[in-house]
Design a protein around this motif. Structure first.
Motif, PDB file in Angstrom:
ATOM      1  N   THR A   1       0.392   4.210  -1.145  1.00 49.17           N
ATOM      2  CA  THR A   1      -0.309   5.445  -0.791  1.00 49.17           C
ATOM      3  C   THR A   1      -0.376   5.611   0.721  1.00 49.17           C
ATOM      4  OG1 THR A   1      -1.588   5.320  -2.838  1.00 49.17           O
ATOM      5  CG2 THR A   1      -2.445   6.754  -1.110  1.00 49.17           C
TER       6      THR A   1
ATOM      7  N   ASN B   1       4.714  -7.057  -7.367  1.00 49.36           N
ATOM      8  CA  ASN B   1       5.101  -5.844  -8.052  1.00 49.36           C
ATOM      9  C   ASN B   1       6.075  -6.151  -9.176  1.00 49.36           C
ATOM     10  OD1 ASN B   1       4.747  -5.245  -4.935  1.00 49.36           O
ATOM     11  ND2 ASN B   1       3.947  -3.557  -6.110  1.00 49.36           N
TER      12      ASN B   1
ATOM     13  N   ASP C   1       1.629  -2.678  -9.512  1.00 44.40           N
ATOM     14  CA  ASP C   1       0.942  -3.790  -8.852  1.00 44.40           C
ATOM     15  C   ASP C   1       0.426  -4.777  -9.903  1.00 44.40           C
ATOM     16  OD1 ASP C   1      -0.538  -5.521  -7.323  1.00 44.40           O
ATOM     17  OD2 ASP C   1      -1.862  -4.005  -6.492  1.00 44.40           O
TER      18      ASP C   1
ATOM     19  N   ASN D   1       0.847  -1.195   0.000  1.00 47.22           N
ATOM     20  CA  ASN D   1       0.000   0.000   0.000  1.00 47.22           C
ATOM     21  C   ASN D   1       0.883   1.245   0.000  1.00 47.22           C
ATOM     22  OD1 ASN D   1      -1.899   2.003   0.369  1.00 47.22           O
ATOM     23  ND2 ASN D   1      -3.077   0.840   1.859  1.00 47.22           N
TER      24      ASN D   1
ATOM     25  N   THR E   1       2.960   4.703  -8.000  1.00 42.91           N
ATOM     26  CA  THR E   1       2.075   3.549  -8.093  1.00 42.91           C
ATOM     27  C   THR E   1       2.070   3.045  -9.529  1.00 42.91           C
ATOM     28  OG1 THR E   1       0.137   4.923  -8.537  1.00 42.91           O
ATOM     29  CG2 THR E   1       0.583   4.406  -6.222  1.00 42.91           C
TER      30      THR E   1
END
Length: 99
Positions: free
Chosen positions: A25, A82, A52, A23, A49
């Motif tokens: 963020t 990732n 993912d 996560n 980001t």
């Protein structure tokens, strides 16, 4: 961040990390909270980001290099996966790095 942020702010040192894979963020938000606790007001925080590939691995039941078998046989929940970023999913479902 508590250990390094004060010195980095004082000396103008930029911090670049690779953290928060599950996560990113939330990791960036936590850094902001810590910075505010330490009294930092002039701080830039960026979150990268787009790398993912978890859903693609699960949908394709991709082979995991670590066990040499498909995701469905690993017996564990995949929390994150990732790849090189930014990642885009093409129509065939393969995760590819966009250069």
């Amino acid at each position: 961040m508590y250990a390094v942020l004060p010195t980095c702010l004082e000396k103008g040192i930029k911090i670049i990390t690779n953290m928060g894979s599950a996560n990113p963020t939330a990791a960036g938000q936590r850094v902001l909270e810590i910075a505010k606790e330490l009294g930092a007001t002039q701080l830039k925080i960026a979150v990268v980001t787009g790398d993912d590939v978890r859903d693609v691995l699960i949908q394709q039941d991709a082979r995991l290099d670590e066990i040499g078998q498909p995701v469905s046989t690993c017996g564990k929940e995949i929390l994150c996966a990732n790849g090189p970023f930014p990642v885009e999913t093409q129509q065939n479902g393969r995760a590819l790095c966009r250069l």
